[in-house]
Design a protein around this motif. Structure first.
Motif, PDB file in Angstrom:
ATOM      1  N   ALA A 147      47.582  19.638  31.019  1.00  0.00           N
ATOM      2  CA  ALA A 147      48.372  19.032  32.048  1.00  0.00           C
ATOM      3  C   ALA A 147      49.684  18.201  31.421  1.00  0.00           C
ATOM      4  O   ALA A 147      50.642  18.627  32.101  1.00  0.00           O
ATOM      5  CB  ALA A 147      47.725  18.325  32.715  1.00  0.00           C
ATOM      6  N   GLN A 196      51.007  34.799  31.540  1.00  0.00           N
ATOM      7  CA  GLN A 196      49.613  35.107  31.067  1.00  0.00           C
ATOM      8  C   GLN A 196      48.960  36.132  32.049  1.00  0.00           C
ATOM      9  O   GLN A 196      48.204  36.746  31.883  1.00  0.00           O
ATOM     10  CB  GLN A 196      48.768  33.730  31.049  1.00  0.00           C
ATOM     11  N   GLU A 217      52.782  24.350  39.820  1.00  0.00           N
ATOM     12  CA  GLU A 217      53.331  23.414  39.161  1.00  0.00           C
ATOM     13  C   GLU A 217      54.584  22.700  39.306  1.00  0.00           C
ATOM     14  O   GLU A 217      55.582  23.363  39.827  1.00  0.00           O
ATOM     15  CB  GLU A 217      53.530  23.655  37.644  1.00  0.00           C
ATOM     16  N   ARG A 218      54.871  21.529  38.910  1.00  0.00           N
ATOM     17  CA  ARG A 218      56.313  20.826  39.189  1.00  0.00           C
ATOM     18  C   ARG A 218      57.143  21.739  37.809  1.00  0.00           C
ATOM     19  O   ARG A 218      56.595  22.151  37.089  1.00  0.00           O
ATOM     20  CB  ARG A 218      56.358  19.472  38.912  1.00  0.00           C
ATOM     21  N   SER A 276      49.094  26.981  27.222  1.00  0.00           N
ATOM     22  CA  SER A 276      48.456  28.386  27.135  1.00  0.00           C
ATOM     23  C   SER A 276      47.316  28.351  26.207  1.00  0.00           C
ATOM     24  O   SER A 276      46.135  29.096  26.310  1.00  0.00           O
ATOM     25  CB  SER A 276      49.374  29.301  26.868  1.00  0.00           C
ATOM     26  N   LEU A 310      52.392  21.037  30.317  1.00  0.00           N
ATOM     27  CA  LEU A 310      52.233  21.922  31.172  1.00  0.00           C
ATOM     28  C   LEU A 310      53.196  23.257  30.855  1.00  0.00           C
ATOM     29  O   LEU A 310      54.424  22.783  30.619  1.00  0.00           O
ATOM     30  CB  LEU A 310      52.574  21.360  32.449  1.00  0.00           C
ATOM     31  N   ASN A 311      52.586  24.394  30.848  1.00  0.00           N
ATOM     32  CA  ASN A 311      53.515  25.593  30.803  1.00  0.00           C
ATOM     33  C   ASN A 311      54.175  25.787  29.297  1.00  0.00           C
ATOM     34  O   ASN A 311      55.060  26.356  29.234  1.00  0.00           O
ATOM     35  CB  ASN A 311      54.590  25.781  31.831  1.00  0.00           C
TER      36      ASN A 311
END
Lengths: 277, 328, 530
Positions: free
Chosen positions: B129, A13, A275-276, B138, B132-133
């Motif tokens: 959260a 992003q 982040e993990r 997004s 995540l990712n």
């Protein structure tokens, strides 16, 4: 440095944001080439829809080319954002550094001053300043700077408070370095990352404040900016939606891009908060 | 000394420190406003359509505007200390009365906005959260940023067009139906009905902030030792998230909400303008252009006092909630 | 002494002629909610001529007379008016049985007090309109006799409830009129009573059950709503939340759209014939780049007035053709003059400047200047932006300056610190009331708003203006104003751009609100909802 880029580019992003931002800056730079005529030029074809009468994105209430306005206005909006942010960061760093480093009464006084400015409702204060100094690009930049620096000051103070007691600073003291040298050359470089992050987000906020002020009729009538176009089209939303919408989209993607880049910077510069996996 | 007396001392110290800040704000704005060209008499005369210079001098004397600035400031401060915010010559009313009149519409809008923005922000941040990712993460980020970056007035007007004109679900503007003059519960329903669109518009803007805060806060919690320990002990992910992390992550978000109170008074100028919501933001805006100094200073005073008070309350609540925090 | 009855006292006939056919029965009841923009600063219409006051004040206060759409006087608080042959004695025969909203009786003493102690003293135009009235006799409670020093034909056109509202003596006597409590708690004789004013929201007026006109008003209630945003106002109109909007409360662009898209929304340009708004440029004739009349003539010649009307006001307007509005043709006072081309003639303008010796420099610029704009809305910003560019075409480079109202007023009318100012004025129902103030030497009053800011001073013109004020004979007067216009077409301290045509946007549910020449500033006593 390449380490930083590696971390940054892992965030897709953020990379997208960077690309969009580069496009915006590029358009601003070549505006004079792709739209050589004065963006203020009136024409006999007011309120043309996008595509009509040779206007790519339509024309506004006195026939000005919206696309031309957006391209030329990009430079203004970006510059306002950048300059206001740089000024705010400059002032905020000075306040925060001195307050955090010296502590005690210096901290008290500087922080009380900062609190005064932080407590005043910022948008109303910005309106007040622009109204007093009469609407112009200069007064808008000053107004945005004045309402933005307290946040930087707070942040920098926090960082300096944390860092001033570290060993490397103690070492500098022992070496006999002057205070200013320590602040500038030793401590400041170590807290650049949060400053960069907050600074990048401030540019976006500055652009939004400028368009908000223009909406209320407080923009500079002599300089083309996105806020200028929006303020012209504001009361014509139902009959000529394109006048507000296209600059609005320009603001939207620019602010979006800046925020994505800012978040990317945050993630890349603060591995602790990453982040993990 | 024990904790509660420490807190009491802290509160009193903060309150006492707050007073010079508020006064400083008033003095600063007093001088700034006097830098502006023209005064209330100019505006009144301009609106009246004409007035002779003699008439205007007379009015100035009546309003006390002919005295030198430091004298005017001293008079004003003396009155403020006695809780008299002065007289608005433009509105022909006491400033206090005017502000109270417009304060509670602002309050209603503010509280609803915070509840909605924080509520949804927390949910969205939590959702991001947890996922995540992923594309869900997004999507949330992009949605939040879009609502933040779209000009407020555009969102407001779109709301009116979509939900008031195209679909007759809500009124276009105002706080109440000015033809019906409801009483009692009918009136509450009427106001609530008028509250929906402005609240949604303003909340969308602040949503981004709380979403991002919540997400970052959750992530920060996930990196803490107690989470690693819990995982090692075999506690389920679900339990970790919803029972431990969530509670701790909420703290900074709530703090932020408190800090936002001050911004909301000013930030709602645009929403109040678009929806004709009779709040303090618009009042401040109008009083600036009418050079109604007493009124504008009164509004600044109130909002600063509010910010100081709310900041204090939030800090104290924080102390109670998190025993690890030192009160010093 | 033979008196001329200039207004017949038969109310029914006059009102029928004015309002039109009463083919359908008027239904009593209902509330009219309409737009008032911006919120009025006060309700003291006897001290302030601020436009929004006119939208609400005349519902509460009556005037001596009203005017129908043809401009003829219609009885209001005066049942008939008699003028002596020499024009110096005017007798108003007042209506009997009229009471103020607080129950007290309305008498000739109220008329005497209103004119002599209020309007002549503190009203912005009163001292001018009633200049010649030296005293008013009250032989009985229902007769007021005006004694004039000189004939004043224009005075009879300034007696509407907007221009000269009749105020209660028993509430103002002995007080400072400018700051009396009556300002925000108006008590009049009109069809509607003041009930409450919620600042920032609305003003509510309820039916006056004891109105002097039997069966009126039809409406139970009138509410004026204050909505700051232009698009929201149009939305409220579209949705039917408000039924009436005038004086640009709904912009021309939106008005045209609403009229096209919705069956129940109508437009009219009626209701402004006593107002005659004129857009114009004021110039500083003493300092700065525009002190040469030739330059001002060139500017007047270059501007495409029709373009401004079409583009900025959506076609509603008429290019100005002299210093007077063409609406004064009805009284024979207007005459077409040169130097006011409707479509602009840049070539001719350039020639005027070339001939006057203003050469262009390397960038094509002959002179530079500052251009101030009236801060009353976006239309004027756009107008300024267009004019700035046209001036660029004739080599005059101007920078735009847009300040807020108090700053602008101070700059132009206190400090004369301006060079060129875009503005608009009401020429009102007679040139004496609205036009003279731009040009008379005696109207150069530092610190007074909206008078001769250009500091133009021409003794020949001053003499003509005086003559125009005191000559009752229509033909002679026409000749005087012809000369006035000729001089001004040459000197042009003020360049008239175009006559604005304001619109009234209304919902067809609202009937009976269109019979008065005062339009939105009328009493709405005949209005009803269908």
């Amino acid at each position: 440095m390449s380490d930083f880029w590696k971390r940054f580019s892992r965030n897709r992003q953020a990379v997208l944001g960077l690309i969009i931002l580069c496009v915006v800056i590029f358009v601003a730079a070549i505006a004079n080439f792709i739209f050589p005529t004065d963006p203020f030029l009136y024409s006999k074809f007011p309120l043309s829809a996008p595509g009509e009468n040779g206007f790519l994105l339509g024309s506004d209430s006195i026939g000005r080319d919206v696309a031309s306005g957006i391209a030329h206005g990009a430079k203004t909006s970006l510059l306002i954002g950048l300059i206001a942010t740089l000024a705010a960061v400059f002032i905020g760093v000075i306040f925060g550094a001195f307050a955090g480093y010296y502590g005690g009464i210096v901290d008290d006084i500087l922080m009380r001053i900062t609190e005064v400015f932080q407590t005043i409702p910022s948008f109303v204060f910005a309106i007040l300043l622009v109204a007093i100094m009469k609407p112009s690009i200069e007064s808008v930049v000053i107004a945005i700077t004045v309402v933005s620096w307290p946040a930087v000051a707070r942040l920098v103070r926090g960082e300096f408070l944390g860092l001033k007691n570290r060993e490397f600073v103690q070492a500098c003291h022992t070496l006999g370095m002057s205070d200013v040298r320590i602040m500038l050359a030793e401590i400041l470089p170590n807290c650049l990352s949060p400053i960069i992050v907050i600074g990048s987000l401030m540019v976006a906020t500055a652009i939004l404040i400028e368009s908000g002020l223009a909406f209320l009729g407080l923009g500079d009538p002599n300089v083309m900016s996105w806020g200028f176009i929006i303020s012209d089209g504001r009361s014509m939303l139902r009959v000529a939606w394109w006048i507000c919408t296209f600059p609005g989209i320009a603001i939207l993607i620019t602010v979006l891009a800046i925020n994505l880049v800012g978040e990317g910077l945050n993630d890349a510069l603060n591995p602790r908060l990453r982040e993990r996996n | 000394m024990n904790r509660s007396s420490k807190i009491i001392r802290y509160v009193s110290r903060r309150l006492i420190q707050g007073i010079p800040i508020i006064l400083a704000i008033v003095v600063l704005n007093f001088f700034l406003l006097n830098l502006a060209e023209g005064d209330a008499v100019d505006v009144l005369a301009g609106e009246a359509g004409s007035a002779t210079p003699e008439y205007m001098e007379e009015m100035r004397k009546k309003f006390g505007l002919d005295k030198p600035l430091p004298v005017q400031l001293a008079v004003y401060l003396k009155n403020v200390i006695q809780l008299d915010l002065g007289y608005s010559f433009r509105h022909d009313m006491q400033v206090t009365e005017l502000i109270i009149d417009r304060f509670w519409p602002t309050l209603i809008l503010m509280v609803s906005t915070i509840l909605l923005a924080v509520g949804f922000g927390v949910l969205l941040g939590l959702f991001a959260a947890i996922n995540l990712n992923t594309w869900k993460d997004s999507m949330v980020s992009v949605f939040a940023l879009i609502t933040y970056a779209t000009p407020l007035f555009w969102v407001g007007l779109m709301m009116i067009i979509l939900f008031s004109i195209k679909n007759d679900w809500f009124p276009t503007s105002g706080m109440e139906n000015s033809a019906m003059f409801y009483e009692g519960f009918e009136r509450v329903k009427d106001i609530a009905h008028h509250l929906v669109l402005p609240t949604i518009t303003l909340s969308l803007f602040y949503l981004a902030l709380y979403t991002r805060m919540m997400r970052a806060s959750m992530l920060e919690q996930y990196g803490q030792d107690y989470v690693i320990t819990a995982r090692a002990k075999g506690v389920s992910e679900r339990r970790i998230t919803f029972v431990h992390v969530l509670r701790n992550a909420l703290l900074p978000v709530v703090t932020m909400a408190g800090v936002q109170v001050g911004a909301l008074i000013g930030g709602s100028v645009i929403v109040e303008s678009v929806f004709a919501w009779p709040g303090l933001g618009m009042l401040a805006f109008e009083s600036l252009f009418a050079r109604d100094l007493n009124l504008l200073l009164g509004i600044f005073l109130l909002s600063s006092a509010l910010v100081v008070a709310v900041n204090l309350v939030v800090d104290v609540i924080y102390c109670f909630l998190d025993p690890r925090i030192e009160v010093n | 002494m033979k008196l001329t009855k200039i207004m017949k006292g038969v109310l029914a006939a006059a009102s029928i002629a004015a309002v039109g056919s009463f083919a359908q029965a008027q239904q009593a009841g209902g509330s009219l909610v309409f737009l008032v923009q911006p919120e009025p600063p006060t309700m003291a219409g006897y001290v302030s001529t601020s436009g929004p006051i006119g939208l609400l004040g005349p519902k509460i206060y009556d005037g001596l007379v009203d005017y129908d759409n043809d401009g003829k006087m219609v009885p209001m608080l005066a049942e008939s008016v008699d003028v002596s042959p020499d024009g110096k004695t005017i007798t108003f025969n007042l209506r009997k049985g009229v009471t103020w909203h607080d129950g007290e009786a309305f008498t000739s003493e109220d008329v005497q007090f209103t004119i002599m102690d209020v309007l002549k003293k503190v009203h912005p135009r009163g001292p001018n309109s009633f200049k010649e009235v030296s005293s008013i006799d009250t032989p009985d409670a229902h007769t007021a006799v005006f004694n004039l020093d000189n004939p004043a034909p224009y005075m009879l056109r300034a007696l509407s409830s907007y221009e000269s509202p009749m105020v209660p003596k028993h509430h103002l006597e002995g007080q400072d009129v400018k700051t009396a409590k009556l300002a925000n708690n108006p008590i009049g004789t009109g069809p509607f009573k003041f009930v409450e004013w919620k600042k920032g929201q609305y003003m509510r007026l309820d039916k006056n059950e004891n109105y002097w006109r039997e069966g009126r008003p039809y409406l139970d209630r009138i509410v004026g709503r204050f909505v700051p945003d232009a698009s929201t106002r149009a939305a409220a109109m579209e949705k039917g939340e408000v039924l009436y909007a005038a004086y640009n409360a709904v912009s021309n662009v939106e008005a045209v759209r609403l009229n096209k898209e919705k069956d129940n929304i109508g437009l009219t340009t009626d209701g402004y014939s006593m107002i005659n708004p004129m857009a114009l440029l004021e110039f500083n004739t003493k300092e700065g780049p525009f002190t040469d009349a030739a330059v001002r003539r060139a500017i007047s010649t270059a501007i495409d007035r029709q373009y401004m009307i079409d583009t900025i006001f959506f076609g509603y307007g008429k290019p100005a053709t002299s210093a007077l509005s063409s609406n004064f043709s009805a009284t024979g006072l207007h005459a077409k003059m040169p130097n006011y081309p409707a479509n602009g003639d840049v070539a001719a303008a350039n020639k005027i400047l070339d001939d006057a010796g203003y050469a262009r420099d390397g960038n094509g610029v002959r002179m530079k200047g500052m251009f101030d704009l009236i801060p009353y809305g976006e239309d004027w910003k756009r107008g300024g932006q267009y004019i700035q560019q046209v001036l660029g075409e004739i080599g005059i480079q101007v920078e735009l300056r847009y300040e807020d109202v108090p700053t602008w007023l101070k700059r132009v009318y206190h400090n004369y610190d301006f060079e060129m100012n875009l503005n608009y004025f009401y020429q009102l129902s007679d040139p004496v009331l609205g036009v003279h103030r731009h040009y008379g030497t005696n109207m150069i009053r530092k610190g007074t708003h909206f008078v001769n800011s250009s500091r133009y001073s021409n003794p020949e013109l001053d003499a003509l203006l005086s003559a125009g004020m005191t000559t009752p004979d229509a033909t002679k007067r026409a000749g005087i104003y012809l000369d006035i216009q000729k001089i001004l077409a040459n000197d042009m301290p003020v360049v008239n751009l175009f006559e604005l045509e304001f619109l009234v946007v209304y919902n067809t549910k609202l009937k009976g609100a269109y019979g008065s020449a005062m339009g939105a500033y009328a009493s709405f006593g005949d209005a009803y909802l269908d």
